[in-house]
Design a protein around this motif. Sequence first.
Motif, PDB file in Angstrom:
ATOM      1  N   ALA A  83       0.827  -1.209   0.000  1.00 37.05           N
ATOM      2  CA  ALA A  83       0.000   0.000   0.000  1.00 37.05           C
ATOM      3  C   ALA A  83       0.858   1.256   0.000  1.00 37.05           C
ATOM      4  CB  ALA A  83      -0.923  -0.014   1.212  1.00 37.05           C
ATOM      5  N   LYS A  84       2.015   1.181   0.698  1.00 35.53           N
ATOM      6  CA  LYS A  84       2.866   2.368   0.784  1.00 35.53           C
ATOM      7  C   LYS A  84       3.422   2.738  -0.586  1.00 35.53           C
ATOM      8  CE  LYS A  84       4.997   0.376   4.149  1.00 35.53           C
ATOM      9  NZ  LYS A  84       5.833  -0.041   5.277  1.00 35.53           N
ATOM     10  N   ALA A  87       0.601   4.166  -2.715  1.00 33.76           N
ATOM     11  CA  ALA A  87       0.246   5.528  -2.301  1.00 33.76           C
ATOM     12  C   ALA A  87       1.325   6.514  -2.752  1.00 33.76           C
ATOM     13  CB  ALA A  87       0.069   5.585  -0.789  1.00 33.76           C
ATOM     14  N   LEU A  88       2.594   6.112  -2.610  1.00 33.75           N
ATOM     15  CA  LEU A  88       3.695   6.988  -3.028  1.00 33.75           C
ATOM     16  C   LEU A  88       3.651   7.221  -4.537  1.00 33.75           C
ATOM     17  CD1 LEU A  88       6.072   8.375  -1.685  1.00 33.75           C
ATOM     18  CD2 LEU A  88       7.482   6.466  -2.379  1.00 33.75           C
ATOM     19  N   LEU A 257      12.471  12.988  -0.774  1.00 32.71           N
ATOM     20  CA  LEU A 257      12.043  11.654  -1.204  1.00 32.71           C
ATOM     21  C   LEU A 257      12.692  10.587  -0.332  1.00 32.71           C
ATOM     22  CD1 LEU A 257      12.107  11.954  -5.102  1.00 32.71           C
ATOM     23  CD2 LEU A 257      10.145  11.970  -3.594  1.00 32.71           C
ATOM     24  N   ARG A 259      13.729  10.944   2.710  1.00 33.60           N
ATOM     25  CA  ARG A 259      13.126  11.012   4.043  1.00 33.60           C
ATOM     26  C   ARG A 259      11.783  10.272   4.048  1.00 33.60           C
ATOM     27  NH1 ARG A 259       9.479  14.747   5.887  1.00 33.60           N
ATOM     28  NH2 ARG A 259       9.148  14.703   8.127  1.00 33.60           N
ATOM     29  N   ALA A 260      11.003  10.475   2.970  1.00 39.53           N
ATOM     30  CA  ALA A 260       9.718   9.776   2.881  1.00 39.53           C
ATOM     31  C   ALA A 260       9.938   8.269   2.844  1.00 39.53           C
ATOM     32  CB  ALA A 260       8.962  10.235   1.640  1.00 39.53           C
ATOM     33  N   ARG A 263      10.744   7.136   6.309  1.00 37.54           N
ATOM     34  CA  ARG A 263       9.567   7.138   7.175  1.00 37.54           C
ATOM     35  C   ARG A 263       8.650   5.981   6.831  1.00 37.54           C
ATOM     36  NH1 ARG A 263       5.951  12.012   7.642  1.00 37.54           N
ATOM     37  NH2 ARG A 263       4.976  10.610   9.108  1.00 37.54           N
ATOM     38  N   ALA A 264       8.532   5.680   5.542  1.00 36.06           N
ATOM     39  CA  ALA A 264       7.644   4.589   5.148  1.00 36.06           C
ATOM     40  C   ALA A 264       8.248   3.237   5.484  1.00 36.06           C
ATOM     41  CB  ALA A 264       7.355   4.676   3.653  1.00 36.06           C
TER      42      ALA A 264
END
Lengths: 281, 378
Positions: A83-84, A87-88, A257, A259-260, A263-264
Amino acid sequence: MTTLRETPPQRLRPLVPVRARAALTLAACSLMGLVAFGWPFFVTPGPALDTSHAADAPWLFALLLPLLAAVVVAELTSGGMDAKAVALLGVLAAVGAALRALGPGTAGIEPTFLVIVLGGRVFGRGFGFVLGAVTIFAGALVTGGVGPWLPFQMFAAGWVGFFAGALPQVRGRTEVWTVAVYGLVAGVAYGALMNLWFWPFAAYGPEVSYAPGDSLAANAHRYGVFYLTTSLGYDVPRGVFTMLLVLLLGPAVLAALRRAARRAAFDATPTFVPPPEQPWR
Amino acid sequence: MRAAASLTLPRALHPGAWWLWALGLAAAASRTTNPVLLVLIIAVTGFVVTARRTDDPWAGAFSAFLKLSLVLIAIRVVLQALLSRSSQGVTVLFTLPEVPLPSWLAGVKLGGAVTAEAVLTATYAGLQLATILCCVGAANALASARRLLATVPGALYEAGVACVVALSFAPQLVTDARRIRQAHRLRGHSPRRLAGLRRTAMPVLEGALDRSIELAAAMDARGYGRTGNASPSSRRITTALVAGGLLSMCVGGYGLLDGSGAQLRGLPTLLLGTVLAGGGLAVGGRRTQRTRYRPDPWALPEWLVAGSGLSAAVALFATAATTPAVLTVPSPLALPAVPVAAVLGILVGLLPAVVAPPVPHRVGAVASRQPRTAQVSA
């Protein structure tokens, strides 16, 4: 006082892994895609495509390409995107599509390329291809621009994202310059490819048009003239603009990007422990 | 009678029906360079679009496509006039000053005499492309992008979801950018600088990336990623179909391009490849199982709309097979013929203006323009 230590540069696990099956599909579809773009150069004088049905050939490939794009995207994403990742992909495509809807579009200034190039760079080859294709598709839906050019644009933008993901792994200032130069090359190459699909339609005059049944060298020369006179003025600004954008925004966007991605926690693999045996079962 | 089969009950037509209608008209246009028929097709698409247009943001696509096609014709005429030679006709309209060019441009001529034949040939050839673009523009204006995405095959489920996310988020991003620029202005930053671009772009991107993680959590919570009961054998069948399809597509493409011997085998092999690959997509779609919320029905109006577009194509293909001469203009200055069967076939394409269900009046038309992020995860 604690000091924040820079984490050592490590490769992010690709979000859309290009496994053997997907790689073969991508190679075959890209081969057919290249033929769809450049069939005037590959066709040998003689067959029906070259003589009586030369006017139908571009439409044949325009009908064939959507299926090829569907096959390659389905094959790439079938490896289980979580899902991550979806979504990204959706959010980055939204950024690209919004830039496409807002961008001036004149003189080839195309800020969408920034998203595709940097997204492909950070999240890998497979993700880059899917990101390019989905961004162009969503942009066309937002602006109401679905047309025969769409599958060609999807393939070309997919390749731009794919090769951005295949750039050598360097970090720091070298990375920004590598990506910026790549943006310049990709911007110009994208324009040359997209011209190629339109070329058989562009009957502007016998000296610059595709002549069915003529030799490869003669047609290539005419394409060169056509390219120089009609579109180099669009492609060079597009490439330079992409390069300047990468130099200006690249470091910040790359950091955002990454960092995202941290985090994910795409690298985290969940482990499932079977529950203890229930006595009442 | 089922409610879906009613011709007068207001509802949105299946987007596939609109695309089939438009592609039928486009296929009809691809068979002819007769300006009478081409202008007729443009008129038909324009009439139907005006009759059945919604108030969605993409409904203005038709006029954009119409403008684009006019620009294409204009570019073609201007370039043809600049580059034409007197060999293309004898009726000289006017003479432009000639520009000498370097010798490596091998015979390209800029300026000189502009003939009526060259200009008319360019207009007719441009008109065909313009007509096809107008057909595509009509489909863009009439078919809802969101409903079209709901019909993507199961194999493209992930990419389809990403597209829906993109469509829902893109308007939100524009609002974000406006909000951030307003905040900067309130703080006294001048908005028109290169650094201003960075100050606006980065918060928008960071906000979007943060939201993607929230969205992923919402999707996980709602059971996204539930895999269907695809057996290993069905997976093997998918692989075989896709691989076989691609292989025969490559062979067919080679046969089409290479003139030696296997000419006739090119197209059938290519078609076989598309069927196999399409089958692979269909079988591969079984790995995801999902239910559809309010699926679009395919009832009588859809059949009529799709059929009316196909009838135009059939009429033109039949005319091309029997009397191909009437579909072209013999010489640029001659009056084009008016083939009755082809004209009637194209006029059948007007049917959707009557038989397609009327556009539903939306009470909350303004409210629904707001981005609806909640439906993404549905």
